[in-house]
Design an enzyme around this catalytic site. Sequence first.
Site, short mmCIF file in Angstrom:
data_model
loop_
_atom_site.label_atom_id
_atom_site.label_comp_id
_atom_site.label_asym_id
_atom_site.label_seq_id
_atom_site.Cartn_x
_atom_site.Cartn_y
_atom_site.Cartn_z
N GLU A 22 -5.23 -0.42 -5.08
CA GLU A 22 -5.11 -0.13 -3.65
C GLU A 22 -6.37 -0.53 -2.89
OE1 GLU A 22 -2.94 0.83 -1.57
OE2 GLU A 22 -1.37 2.05 -2.50
N ASN A 169 0.46 6.12 4.83
CA ASN A 169 0.15 4.75 4.46
C ASN A 169 0.11 3.87 5.70
OD1 ASN A 169 -0.41 3.55 1.85
ND2 ASN A 169 1.38 4.67 1.10
N ASP A 221 4.20 0.43 2.26
CA ASP A 221 2.94 0.88 1.68
C ASP A 221 1.77 0.40 2.54
OD1 ASP A 221 0.99 1.81 -0.20
OD2 ASP A 221 2.38 1.48 -1.83
#
Length: 311
Positions: A22, A169, A221
């Site tokens: 991430e 997100n 996301d």
Amino acid sequence: MSANPQVERFEAAGPLPAATGESPVWRAAEQALYWVDIPAKKIVRGSLETGKRSEWQLPEQVACIAFDRNGTVLAGCETALFAVTLAAAADTGASAGEPLTASLRKLAAPEFPHPGMRFNDGRCDRQGRFWSGTMVMDMAAAIPGGALYRFDEKGTLSAPVVDALITQNGLGWSPDGATMYLSDSHPQRRLIWAFDYDVATGEPRNRRVFADLNHYVGRPDGAAVDADGCYWICANDAGQLLRFTPQGKLDRQIAVPAIKPAMCAFGGRDLDTLFVTSIRPGSGATEHDGQVFALRPGVKGLPEPEYAGQL
């Protein structure tokens, strides 16, 4: 603009996949990409110049990062926001040896309304304020206990600015900073919102649905905004990147080799490369899942803002 650009592995990421890759951040001064592996509690760096990987071990899960002008990391972790000083990374790489050391100093922490929470997606707005949201780590519980917070240049953590989020997100800002984007990637939500954003005060207003991924593919996301003001979102569980125009119209869809792309960021020498981190699923993983990818979509990105305060 290439409709189907070639998607390749970012070789400097090394052969080992992340469990949850991430928060990719391009550091132009270093010509290097940084990202995190959340459950591994690591910050990772891949050098474009040398092709070498370095990593730093933290004492708790780290979900999102930004840098200040001095190269100190502002990190959203399990328990708090921290200032993280990374030991110097020799570009000989550290993948074959022990991770490098990092020292942490606690900056601020919200009062988590539920046990088992942590920070999730985060980045700076165009003015250098750091924004990050929280979530209950047990996604199966679908608890809307997450919230979005602002950490300003004075070092003050706000009260919840947006609440009742399940899996926060998709943070991003338009090139002029006047529009803020936010998503909830939980399977029960799959929504992206846009806000009018007051660049002087850091206050978002006029929340509205920008894109409903229940009508497209995957879950929304992490995101990036390009120089044309278009919003790129990783469609988790669908192996796709989606680009929406500022009017919320889907105009591009690009397949990536990993089923769970997690977040994207523009980088490279001319900010014309889109880097994509990914998550390795618990079962049925392929050799591509958990890797970092790079593609040239035919459009440039914007420099990632640094935190404007003093860490």
